[in-house]
Enzyme design. Sequence first.
Site, PDB file in Angstrom:
ATOM      1  N   ASN A  53    -123.846 -42.438 -51.534  1.00 62.15           N
ATOM      2  CA  ASN A  53    -124.051 -43.055 -52.854  1.00 62.15           C
ATOM      3  C   ASN A  53    -124.868 -42.147 -53.763  1.00 62.15           C
ATOM      4  O   ASN A  53    -124.575 -41.998 -54.955  1.00 62.15           O
ATOM      5  CB  ASN A  53    -124.777 -44.395 -52.703  1.00 62.15           C
ATOM      6  N   ARG A 381    -106.363 -46.677 -55.866  1.00 58.92           N
ATOM      7  CA  ARG A 381    -106.745 -45.977 -54.642  1.00 58.92           C
ATOM      8  C   ARG A 381    -105.873 -46.488 -53.508  1.00 58.92           C
ATOM      9  O   ARG A 381    -105.777 -47.698 -53.299  1.00 58.92           O
ATOM     10  CB  ARG A 381    -108.218 -46.226 -54.289  1.00 58.92           C
ATOM     11  N   ARG A 411    -111.359 -41.547 -59.619  1.00 62.90           N
ATOM     12  CA  ARG A 411    -112.350 -40.551 -59.212  1.00 62.90           C
ATOM     13  C   ARG A 411    -112.398 -40.358 -57.707  1.00 62.90           C
ATOM     14  O   ARG A 411    -112.518 -41.312 -56.941  1.00 62.90           O
ATOM     15  CB  ARG A 411    -113.733 -40.955 -59.727  1.00 62.90           C
ATOM     16  N   HIS A 441    -106.643 -49.707 -63.850  1.00 60.29           N
ATOM     17  CA  HIS A 441    -107.469 -50.190 -62.750  1.00 60.29           C
ATOM     18  C   HIS A 441    -106.988 -51.541 -62.234  1.00 60.29           C
ATOM     19  O   HIS A 441    -107.479 -52.041 -61.225  1.00 60.29           O
ATOM     20  CB  HIS A 441    -108.929 -50.282 -63.226  1.00 60.29           C
ATOM     21  N   TYR A 474    -114.142 -53.989 -47.435  1.00 59.94           N
ATOM     22  CA  TYR A 474    -114.558 -54.561 -48.713  1.00 59.94           C
ATOM     23  C   TYR A 474    -114.129 -56.015 -48.798  1.00 59.94           C
ATOM     24  O   TYR A 474    -113.027 -56.373 -48.366  1.00 59.94           O
ATOM     25  CB  TYR A 474    -113.903 -53.819 -49.891  1.00 59.94           C
ATOM     26  N   ARG A 570    -123.552 -57.122 -57.122  1.00 58.42           N
ATOM     27  CA  ARG A 570    -123.887 -56.250 -56.000  1.00 58.42           C
ATOM     28  C   ARG A 570    -124.726 -55.047 -56.415  1.00 58.42           C
ATOM     29  O   ARG A 570    -125.722 -54.714 -55.797  1.00 58.42           O
ATOM     30  CB  ARG A 570    -122.605 -55.743 -55.336  1.00 58.42           C
ATOM     31  N   HIS A 598    -117.073 -56.759 -53.023  1.00 61.21           N
ATOM     32  CA  HIS A 598    -116.233 -56.093 -54.024  1.00 61.21           C
ATOM     33  C   HIS A 598    -115.440 -57.072 -54.887  1.00 61.21           C
ATOM     34  O   HIS A 598    -114.911 -56.680 -55.936  1.00 61.21           O
ATOM     35  CB  HIS A 598    -115.272 -55.133 -53.302  1.00 61.21           C
TER      36      HIS A 598
END
Length: 698
Positions: A53, A381, A411, A441, A474, A570, A598
């Site tokens: 992170n 992703r 990313r 997204h 997640y 979160r 998530h």
Amino acid sequence: MKPDLRVDVTKNSIFLDRELSQLMFNRRVLAQAEDKAIPLLERLRYLCIASSNLDEFFEVRVASLLAAASVDGALSEHPALVATLSRISNECHDLVAHQYEILNQEVLPQLQAKGVHLVRHNERNEAQRAWVKEYFEREVRPLLTPIGLDPAHPFPQVVNKSLNFIVALSGKDAFGRGTAIAIVKAPRVLPRVIRLPDHLSKSGGVSFCLLSSIIHAHISDLFAGREVLAYSQFRVTRDSDLWVDEDEVKNLRQALKGELQGRQFGTSVRLEVAKNCPPELSQFLLDQFGLDQSRLYAVNGPVNLVRLTELIDHVNQPSLRFEPFFPGFAPKNPNQDIFSALKKQDILLHHPYQSFQTVIDFIRSAAHDPAVVAIKQTIYRTGMNSDLMDSLITAARQGKEVTVIVELKARFDEEANINWADRLEQAGAQVVYGVVGLKTHAKLALVIRREEGELRFYAHLGTGNYHPTTTKLYTDFGLLTCHPGLAIEVNEVFIHLTSLTKPHKLEHLWLAPFALQNEIIKAIRNEARIARAGRPGRIIVKINALVDESVIRALYAASKDGVKIDLIVRGACTLRPGVPGLSDNIRVRSIIGRFLEHSRIYYFRNDLAHDVMLASADWMSRNLFRRIEVAFPVLDRTLKRRVIAEGLNPYLKDNSNSWELEADGHYLRRKPRAKLPAFSAQHYLMQALGTPSNEAGD
């Protein structure tokens, strides 16, 4: 006594600092590494997660701030930015010191007591040293290329986050010149954690050593005839955000391929060295990378803690890990295909407590079903290996109309997505890269079948990615439906994304960047209107981040009108809860547990209508204005109750993994009160929705 936190709502002080809030999240992750109730290897994993992170924080957030604060490569005198960078630097140095303290004083000694040894050079016995020397000569030395620095050998290009060594040498080189410094790059093809043979470990245990330790032990062997005066491992972190002018490039995929090569050598933002690195060597490196002292991190251990995940993967001691968890499955008649089941009722999936296999089967069935004429899907992703993508390729080869909207600028997943785009196009699928200037997204999939001479639409809408690994780690919700209103609007979104025409007015879906922010604020203001009329106003939201100022101001206004607001956020949250006269009725909590929280859920009581929206979007400006995002309603009453009962209520009760945000930006961990048993939302959901271990192999 706490300070008076009443503030003027017209000033920026009503918002917490975003970067420090993000770093507070890392504090909460580190707390997991300190938690003695968590198995040791999992505590080590939390340390690795915190390190990863922090890497991304430097690569993206710090890099962007430094870019904004620099003029011709030098920091400007912009006071606000300079002050922010200073606060970040202080917090990051403290965080890093705390990481290594946990590693060296708690996790590694306790692992050693359990028979898992990370053996340093000075701790190895003669037999271990002999094996390490032989390994170095056989596997490592042939791949090393020491570079003595002189005018013909300038400081080499150093790859982002790679392991390297700086060496100070005495005397002269073979040509009689006084080259005093050399650089050694660690080969990226070699493992960073090496397991020693079992016969070299203590009885019943397992021993490892780090590649950095092996090179350290034999670095003098690389410089025959020279004395090694000092040396240190080092690692540089670089700006890793990709940038292309989408208005100028003719082929975004080709442009990004070129940019990916340059990512490894972006602007330097952080330098890590060993704690015992001499000041003159660390200063030499800072000068080479154009960094000041505040960007230097002298660490008490390996410069890349993330690499210790390799150790976790090599230890086979179940008692040191979380107990295995086996997800449950959505109830379905085994004699029914997925499309027949959806004609009867929608299917709600709660991952990872329920298996993602149902979604994979949905796309796989569509790929092989002769009645299916078209499949459309967004990909943000999905990873290097994906059954979903293989099914889309199969469908395209079988002549179905397959349209895939691939977000090339996801990313750190750019390369995987480019590879999938290539393969899909080769199979005959129509590949689109979304909208110029906006990231796609939204998590959407659509299957169109011809049934009795008419087309029927089946859709999957989700809060998380179509990724085989993250769906096991997640928490996310997904909805499979053939509701005509929802499914047809999903198709409208696909037409909008491929044709770039203005989308038709949508009755059910909230689409960013067009309507999502307006709809969120409208729903918040509706609860405020209800509260002003004397009826209960209630908002519960579960998201990953809350930093959009317009939404926060709407929440503040609703709080002042008497709306009771619970926010489960979160990560970064810049809203100040509990400020008298501003946010008295707002509580913010963060859940940090075994799984990464998530899912995005927006709940509005709306005079007992109990509106429930699931979404791909957090409440951040980038999601609301610079991305294609979709929020979708749960229309079935039974499933709506399930979302509330599984996705919201347990998290409000959690007193084991829950942290409450105070008005000053700090978080306090909730603890069970007297006579109130400990309750973990994640543990409850694992028991309620998972498959018992004795049935998992059936």
